[in-house]
Write an enzyme that holds these catalytic residues in place. Structure first.
Site, PDB file in Angstrom:
ATOM      1  N   ALA A   1       3.997   5.377   2.269  1.00 38.87           N
ATOM      2  CA  ALA A   1       4.916   4.321   1.855  1.00 38.87           C
ATOM      3  C   ALA A   1       4.850   3.215   2.908  1.00 38.87           C
ATOM      4  O   ALA A   1       4.203   3.374   3.950  1.00 38.87           O
ATOM      5  CB  ALA A   1       6.337   4.861   1.700  1.00 38.87           C
ATOM      6  N   TYR A   2       5.534   2.117   2.633  1.00 44.26           N
ATOM      7  CA  TYR A   2       5.398   0.922   3.456  1.00 44.26           C
ATOM      8  C   TYR A   2       6.712   0.531   4.120  1.00 44.26           C
ATOM      9  O   TYR A   2       7.727   0.374   3.445  1.00 44.26           O
ATOM     10  CB  TYR A   2       4.867  -0.243   2.604  1.00 44.26           C
ATOM     11  CG  TYR A   2       3.444   0.001   2.208  1.00 44.26           C
ATOM     12  CD1 TYR A   2       2.397  -0.493   2.974  1.00 44.26           C
ATOM     13  CD2 TYR A   2       3.131   0.807   1.123  1.00 44.26           C
ATOM     14  CE1 TYR A   2       1.090  -0.214   2.653  1.00 44.26           C
ATOM     15  CE2 TYR A   2       1.822   1.096   0.795  1.00 44.26           C
ATOM     16  CZ  TYR A   2       0.802   0.577   1.567  1.00 44.26           C
ATOM     17  OH  TYR A   2      -0.496   0.877   1.256  1.00 44.26           O
ATOM     18  N   LEU A   3       6.661   0.375   5.449  1.00 44.63           N
ATOM     19  CA  LEU A   3       7.783  -0.219   6.172  1.00 44.63           C
ATOM     20  C   LEU A   3       7.826  -1.712   5.867  1.00 44.63           C
ATOM     21  O   LEU A   3       8.886  -2.308   5.798  1.00 44.63           O
ATOM     22  CB  LEU A   3       7.642   0.008   7.678  1.00 44.63           C
ATOM     23  CG  LEU A   3       7.869   1.437   8.152  1.00 44.63           C
ATOM     24  CD1 LEU A   3       7.440   1.593   9.601  1.00 44.63           C
ATOM     25  CD2 LEU A   3       9.330   1.827   7.978  1.00 44.63           C
TER      26      LEU A   3
ATOM     27  N   GLU B   1      10.079   1.019   2.127  1.00 42.09           N
ATOM     28  CA  GLU B   1      10.397   0.292   0.904  1.00 42.09           C
ATOM     29  C   GLU B   1      10.059   1.138  -0.318  1.00 42.09           C
ATOM     30  O   GLU B   1       9.203   2.007  -0.263  1.00 42.09           O
ATOM     31  CB  GLU B   1       9.542  -0.985   0.816  1.00 42.09           C
ATOM     32  CG  GLU B   1       9.670  -1.910   1.969  1.00 42.09           C
ATOM     33  CD  GLU B   1       8.665  -3.058   1.886  1.00 42.09           C
ATOM     34  OE1 GLU B   1       7.694  -2.991   1.112  1.00 42.09           O
ATOM     35  OE2 GLU B   1       8.871  -4.037   2.617  1.00 42.09           O
TER      36      GLU B   1
ATOM     37  N   ASN C   1      -2.555  -0.469  -2.566  1.00 44.52           N
ATOM     38  CA  ASN C   1      -1.502   0.536  -2.503  1.00 44.52           C
ATOM     39  C   ASN C   1      -0.125  -0.077  -2.269  1.00 44.52           C
ATOM     40  O   ASN C   1       0.863   0.383  -2.835  1.00 44.52           O
ATOM     41  CB  ASN C   1      -1.811   1.575  -1.418  1.00 44.52           C
ATOM     42  CG  ASN C   1      -2.881   2.544  -1.851  1.00 44.52           C
ATOM     43  OD1 ASN C   1      -2.636   3.404  -2.676  1.00 44.52           O
ATOM     44  ND2 ASN C   1      -4.074   2.400  -1.290  1.00 44.52           N
TER      45      ASN C   1
END
Length: 155
Positions: A28-30, A82, A144
């Site tokens: 996942a993405y910060l 996020e 992604n």
């Protein structure tokens, strides 16, 4: 620290029978800002943090920095990320002089299979297996970070 890669859709599951390795990935993405994304990944039992810069005009090259971190820390950081995490199995397939990373997505991105190949230069020649489909290099829908916000099953 410059990553040069091309992305392709995959047209069949034939790649699985010739894969040299398989691993499970949650990520996942910060920050999913295209100018500088920050990704947290757990690959099998290992944690990673990755920072990627903005892609060049062709979509082939961009800055990438990655560091292994303890898996427990990666788990904690995933909770701060996020949207929702991406889940996929990655298959490593040697073909010719290169290794294709083939990602079979699950959950919200079920049905999507993408192959990536890293190259030494943007104009490097490489062999294409018959299960390789349409090229999607530079198509941001297949990044992604984008898939984490706009999943494939909702297209």
């Amino acid at each position: 620290m410059i990553e040069i890669e091309r992305k392709f859709l995959v047209t069949s599951s034939e790649f699985k029978s010739v894969a040299n390795k398989r691993m499970h990935i949650r990520q996942a993405y910060l920050s999913s800002n295209p100018a500088r994304s920050v990704r947290i990944r757990i690959q099998d039992e290992k944690g990673f943090i990755t920072i990627k810069g903005k892609s060049n005009k062709s979509g082939l090259s961009r800055f990438e920095w990655e560091k292994e971190i303890p898996a427990k820390e990666a788990e904690t950081l995933l909770d701060l990320c996020e949207a929702f995490p991406i889940e996929k199995n990655r298959f490593l397939v040697k073909f010719g002089e290169h290794v294709y990373e083939v990602d079979e997505f699950y959950a919200e991105n079920q049905g999507l299979i993408i192959a990536e190949i890293e190259l030494a230069s943007e104009d490097e020649n490489f062999l294409k297996p018959e299960w390789l489909g349409r090229e999607v290099t530079g198509d941001k829908r297949y990044y992604n970070a984008h898939l984490s916000k706009f999943p494939f099953t909702e297209w």
